[in-house]
Scaffold this active site. Structure first.
Site, PDB file in Angstrom:
ATOM      1  CB  CYS A   1      -0.932  -0.005   1.210  1.00 34.40           C
ATOM      2  SG  CYS A   1      -1.987  -1.442   1.276  1.00 34.40           S
TER       3      CYS A   1
ATOM      4  CG  HIS B   1      -3.002   3.372   2.620  1.00 32.85           C
ATOM      5  ND1 HIS B   1      -3.670   3.086   1.448  1.00 32.85           N
ATOM      6  CD2 HIS B   1      -2.988   2.204   3.332  1.00 32.85           C
ATOM      7  CE1 HIS B   1      -4.024   1.817   1.448  1.00 32.85           C
ATOM      8  NE2 HIS B   1      -3.637   1.262   2.579  1.00 32.85           N
TER       9      HIS B   1
ATOM     10  CG  ASN C   1      -6.624  -0.799   1.971  1.00 26.99           C
ATOM     11  OD1 ASN C   1      -6.009  -0.395   0.986  1.00 26.99           O
ATOM     12  ND2 ASN C   1      -6.015  -1.311   3.019  1.00 26.99           N
TER      13      ASN C   1
HETATM   14  O1  UT7 Z   1      -3.524  -1.308   3.777  1.00 25.37           O
HETATM   15  C1  UT7 Z   1      -2.922  -2.292   4.545  1.00 25.37           C
HETATM   16  C2  UT7 Z   1      -2.990  -1.999   5.954  1.00 25.37           C
HETATM   17  N1  UT7 Z   1      -4.096  -2.604   6.611  1.00 25.37           N
HETATM   18  C3  UT7 Z   1      -4.748  -1.934   7.540  1.00 25.37           C
HETATM   19  O2  UT7 Z   1      -4.505  -0.784   7.741  1.00 25.37           O
HETATM   20  C4  UT7 Z   1      -5.745  -2.631   8.411  1.00 25.37           C
HETATM   21  C5  UT7 Z   1      -5.461  -2.294   9.845  1.00 25.37           C
HETATM   22  N2  UT7 Z   1      -6.404  -2.878  10.767  1.00 25.37           N
HETATM   23  C6  UT7 Z   1      -7.709  -2.508  10.832  1.00 25.37           C
HETATM   24  O3  UT7 Z   1      -8.175  -1.667  10.085  1.00 25.37           O
HETATM   25  C7  UT7 Z   1      -8.545  -3.093  11.923  1.00 25.37           C
HETATM   26  O4  UT7 Z   1      -7.713  -3.810  12.803  1.00 25.37           O
HETATM   27  C8  UT7 Z   1      -9.666  -4.030  11.400  1.00 25.37           C
HETATM   28  C9  UT7 Z   1     -10.737  -3.212  10.703  1.00 25.37           C
HETATM   29  C10 UT7 Z   1      -9.100  -5.045  10.436  1.00 25.37           C
HETATM   30  C11 UT7 Z   1     -10.320  -4.765  12.554  1.00 25.37           C
HETATM   31  O5  UT7 Z   1     -10.832  -3.820  13.490  1.00 25.37           O
HETATM   32  P1  UT7 Z   1     -10.486  -3.994  15.045  1.00 25.37           P
HETATM   33  O6  UT7 Z   1     -11.224  -2.925  15.743  1.00 25.37           O
HETATM   34  O7  UT7 Z   1      -8.993  -4.021  15.177  1.00 25.37           O
HETATM   35  O8  UT7 Z   1     -11.153  -5.373  15.379  1.00 25.37           O
HETATM   36  P2  UT7 Z   1     -10.448  -6.699  15.920  1.00 25.37           P
HETATM   37  O9  UT7 Z   1      -9.595  -7.310  14.866  1.00 25.37           O
HETATM   38  O10 UT7 Z   1      -9.831  -6.408  17.249  1.00 25.37           O
HETATM   39  O11 UT7 Z   1     -11.710  -7.641  16.138  1.00 25.37           O
HETATM   40  C12 UT7 Z   1     -12.725  -7.331  17.097  1.00 25.37           C
HETATM   41  C13 UT7 Z   1     -13.844  -8.334  16.958  1.00 25.37           C
HETATM   42  C14 UT7 Z   1     -13.359  -9.772  16.918  1.00 25.37           C
HETATM   43  O12 UT7 Z   1     -14.306 -10.562  17.626  1.00 25.37           O
HETATM   44  P3  UT7 Z   1     -14.000 -11.003  19.136  1.00 25.37           P
HETATM   45  O13 UT7 Z   1     -12.717 -11.789  19.080  1.00 25.37           O
HETATM   46  O14 UT7 Z   1     -13.871  -9.734  19.924  1.00 25.37           O
HETATM   47  O15 UT7 Z   1     -15.203 -11.808  19.487  1.00 25.37           O
HETATM   48  C15 UT7 Z   1     -13.430 -10.136  15.455  1.00 25.37           C
HETATM   49  O16 UT7 Z   1     -13.643 -11.517  15.242  1.00 25.37           O
HETATM   50  O17 UT7 Z   1     -14.553  -8.115  15.733  1.00 25.37           O
HETATM   51  C16 UT7 Z   1     -14.653  -9.355  15.025  1.00 25.37           C
HETATM   52  N3  UT7 Z   1     -14.675  -9.055  13.605  1.00 25.37           N
HETATM   53  C17 UT7 Z   1     -15.815  -8.788  12.942  1.00 25.37           C
HETATM   54  N4  UT7 Z   1     -17.105  -8.714  13.362  1.00 25.37           N
HETATM   55  C18 UT7 Z   1     -18.016  -8.384  12.437  1.00 25.37           C
HETATM   56  C19 UT7 Z   1     -13.621  -8.979  12.743  1.00 25.37           C
HETATM   57  N5  UT7 Z   1     -14.082  -8.669  11.524  1.00 25.37           N
HETATM   58  C20 UT7 Z   1     -15.430  -8.530  11.626  1.00 25.37           C
HETATM   59  C21 UT7 Z   1     -16.445  -8.208  10.711  1.00 25.37           C
HETATM   60  N6  UT7 Z   1     -17.723  -8.136  11.156  1.00 25.37           N
HETATM   61  N7  UT7 Z   1     -16.191  -7.925   9.413  1.00 25.37           N
END
Ligand code: UT7
Length: 359
Positions: free
Chosen positions: A139, A279, A309
């Site tokens: 990215c 980005h 993204n």
């Molecule tokens: O361009 C490349 C660079 N990439 C990025 O910049 C991505 C960076 N990361 C992010 O944007 C965020 O970490 C995410 C959007 C990917 C995830 O958000 P988060 O607030 O960090 O959530 P998390 O990974 O801590 O997950 C929280 C909960 C989990 O459930 P539990 O374990 O708390 O029960 C996940 O399983 O949210 C769950 N979860 C979802 N729930 C509903 C993860 N994806 C989803 C989803 N819908 N799509």
């Protein structure tokens, strides 16, 4: 985790001091002479995704800011968007394709492992004298491509460089993984780089990489270490794997460090920034980085809500958005920052809209 601050960069002034242009004895700034973008027609909403994976519109908006994304039709590929964006950028610059000296395409989703998308663009726009190559820096790719293109202009090797970020990430997304499939979209953006008056155009760059973070964001199979087999396909090893939370924390920190480093090299401060283009990965990452930097919200460009993204395409798409919505005025100082797989990162400081000199 403590992230190292290894990065390189420079400004035209520093380059002149280092006498990096042995051929010509001169160093020229590069500016943006033209800009154009292209995205697929097909819009996929959060509600559409909630029908195929266990997610919801509310979760996606709250955690990412994304409402919808553009997804390629089955017959479309990266070069289709890249060529359309390149044609628009050339028309915007009023430059015939034949005047282009070099085409650089930042992408991690080329149509084929080889040849390069850049060669397809070169042929399609009639850049009959141009060199062409692809560049893979995740990215951060568009910033790396801008930096590379600018150096070719600074050294006198090229007068006009077509720089693109182009992706069809939908082809490498695991559509059963709710943690990643809701994030990405397809599209392309292009700029024409041409010589700018001294003190105009790109004022500085900052580039960095930390290969120690490779496992946080990667595609396991399809390269020379793990070529395609029935097993790799069955286990979806050709799709994006990401440790989202770790990437999130790192991304906020590295954007701040890299943007400040590029501003220092340009002998500017955050107070000079008129337009901040990060980005477009996640609205919360953009907001957190802008807040830590001290950039006022009205100076921050956001279009992740409509495109998701798009990796290397996200910065030119946001730049185009800023221009089309009248948020880029001649003389504005633009700071743009990319981060992603590698891990890698990069920033550029640009004085926008300065008149471009004849090459
Ligand atoms: O361009 C490349 C660079 N990439 C990025 O910049 C991505 C960076 N990361 C992010 O944007 C965020 O970490 C995410 C959007 C990917 C995830 O958000 P988060 O607030 O960090 O959530 P998390 O990974 O801590 O997950 C929280 C909960 C989990 O459930 P539990 O374990 O708390 O029960 C996940 O399983 O949210 C769950 N979860 C979802 N729930 C509903 C993860 N994806 C989803 C989803 N819908 N799509």
């Amino acid at each position: 985790m403590a992230w190292p601050k290894r990065s390189i960069g420079g400004s035209p002034h520093e380059l002149a001091a280092a006498d990096l242009a042995p051929g010509s004895g001169t160093v020229r700034s590069a500016g943006v002479a033209g800009l154009g973008c292209a995205v697929p027609d097909q819009i996929v909403t959060n509600h559409d995704l909630a029908r195929s994976v266990d997610t919801s519109h509310e979760w996606i908006v709250e955690r990412t800011g994304i409402v919808e994304r553009r997804i390629a039709a089955p017959h479309e590929a990266t070069s289709d968007f890249a060529i359309a964006a390149a044609r628009r950028a050339l028309a915007d610059a009023g430059l015939p394709g034949d005047d282009v000296d070099l085409v650089i395409v930042a992408t991690v989703t080329p149509d084929h492992p080889f040849p390069a998308v850049a060669s397809q663009v070169q042929q399609a726009v009639g850049a009959s004298h141009a060199g062409a190559f692809d560049l893979a820096a995740g990215c951060s790719g568009f910033i790396y491509a801008l930096a590379a293109g600018s150096q070719f202009i600074a050294s006198g090797f090229a007068d006009h460089v077509l720089v693109l970020g182009a992706e069809t990430l939908s082809r490498i997304v695991d559509w059963t993984d709710r943690a990643t499939c809701v994030l990405f979209g397809d599209g392309a953006g292009a700029v024409v780089l041409s010589p700018a008056a001294p003190g105009e155009g790109f004022l500085s760059f900052d580039l960095g990489s930390d290969g120690g973070g490779a496992s946080l964001l990667y595609v396991d199979a399809g390269g020379s270490r793990k070529p395609a087999t029935r097993e790799t396909v069955d286990s979806r090893a050709h799709t994006i794997k990401m440790a989202g939370r770790e990437v999130f924390k790192w991304a906020v920190q590295i954007q701040v460090e890299s943007a400040l480093s590029a501003l220092r090299r340009a002998e500017l401060t955050v107070d000079d920034v008129d337009c901040f283009i990060a980005h477009q990965a996640n609205l919360r990452i953009i907001d957190a980085a802008a807040k830590r930097l001290g950039v006022a919200p009205e100076r921050v460009i956001v279009n992740v809500d409509r495109y998701g993204n798009t990796s290397a395409a996200s910065i030119p798409l946001a730049l185009d958005e800023a221009r089309q919505t009248g948020r880029l005025r001649p003389g504005d100082i633009v700071v743009t920052v990319g981060f992603g797989a590698g891990l890698s990162w990069g920033s550029a400081v640009l004085k926008w809209g300065a008149p471009v000199t004849d090459a």
